[in-house]
Design an enzyme around this catalytic site. Sequence first.
Site, PDB file in Angstrom:
ATOM      1  N   GLU A 272      -1.318  -8.819   3.489  1.00 17.82           N
ATOM      2  CA  GLU A 272      -1.427  -9.522   5.437  1.00 17.82           C
ATOM      3  C   GLU A 272      -2.580  -9.420   5.567  1.00 17.82           C
ATOM      4  OE1 GLU A 272      -0.875  -6.324   4.299  1.00 17.82           O
ATOM      5  OE2 GLU A 272      -1.900  -5.583   5.430  1.00 17.82           O
TER       6      GLU A 272
ATOM      7  N   HIS B  68      -3.602  -5.281   0.297  1.00 13.65           N
ATOM      8  CA  HIS B  68      -3.033  -5.846   1.429  1.00 13.65           C
ATOM      9  C   HIS B  68      -2.980  -7.306   1.277  1.00 13.65           C
ATOM     10  CE1 HIS B  68      -2.609  -2.361   3.590  1.00 13.65           C
ATOM     11  NE2 HIS B  68      -3.720  -1.178   2.802  1.00 13.65           N
TER      12      HIS B  68
ATOM     13  N   CYS C 112       0.179  -1.623  -0.522  1.00  8.99           N
ATOM     14  CA  CYS C 112      -0.123  -0.056  -0.092  1.00  8.99           C
ATOM     15  C   CYS C 112       0.717   1.514  -0.232  1.00  8.99           C
ATOM     16  CB  CYS C 112      -1.071  -0.036   0.648  1.00  8.99           C
ATOM     17  SG  CYS C 112      -2.063   1.216   1.010  1.00  8.99           S
TER      18      CYS C 112
END
Length: 269
Positions: A243, A241, A137
């Site tokens: 994660e 993202h 990001c």
Amino acid sequence: MTMRKRTLITALIFIAISSLFTISLYGQQGKKPVIGISSTWGEGVATSVPLTYVESVIRAGGVPVVLPLTQDTALISNMLDRIDGLIMTGGEDLDPLRWYGEEPVQALGQLAPERDSFDIALVRMAISRGLPVLGICRGHQLLNVAFGGTLYQDIPSQIKSSNINHNQKAPRYHGTHSIQIEKGSLLHKQTGLEKVSVNSYHHQAVKDIASGFRITARSPDGVVEAIEKIGSTKIYGVQFHPEGFTANGIDTFLGIFQHLINEAAHRTK
Ligand code: MN
């Protein structure tokens, strides 16, 4: 040689072999790559990282460490001495005037000047040392800006043709728009996919790509969703993202982290 001496020698040999074995086992464990995670500014009162990044590094086989925000470049250099790979995390907008010479637009979001300084120094020093770097990001946008690229400061007001909501309301482990991945790119190798649904929590995006980098994924409105350094296997960024999925047990993007840890593992040998 007496029986007693022989027993003693046998025992000593046994101890020597078993301690060598223990040392080598311990050594193997000690070789797990250490991954530094850039921390947030927290309005100047806290320096921390979201647990999703920490969990993702652990799930991919690395040892996560938080790199606290500092303006001391000698200290940053000392931090870099101790890590094998780096993740640059998400967060505030980068200052457009300071980093790519553009006047701010009305819809520019929150800035964090102290974090900008830390992040730019950290990423430039890490790359000059040959450390593998994954930008996520803001971290992905930072990679582009740190090497001479520019950003759209605000997608809704600057890319009028976009009909995609890049700021989703759905949970982090849920993809809301698709991306098309360049065949043969790092992201393609990491995911094994040419098209996939990703989450989206950004209002900025890569505009002019930094020289020496290439675009490796886009959403259907043309917004850049992944970049990588040309001729390198260890410097890459994603706008979404991963994660958010990995930390929630969804393995679609685990390869993005495993790749970083594999690259980092070369440095521990
Ligand atoms: Mn997006």
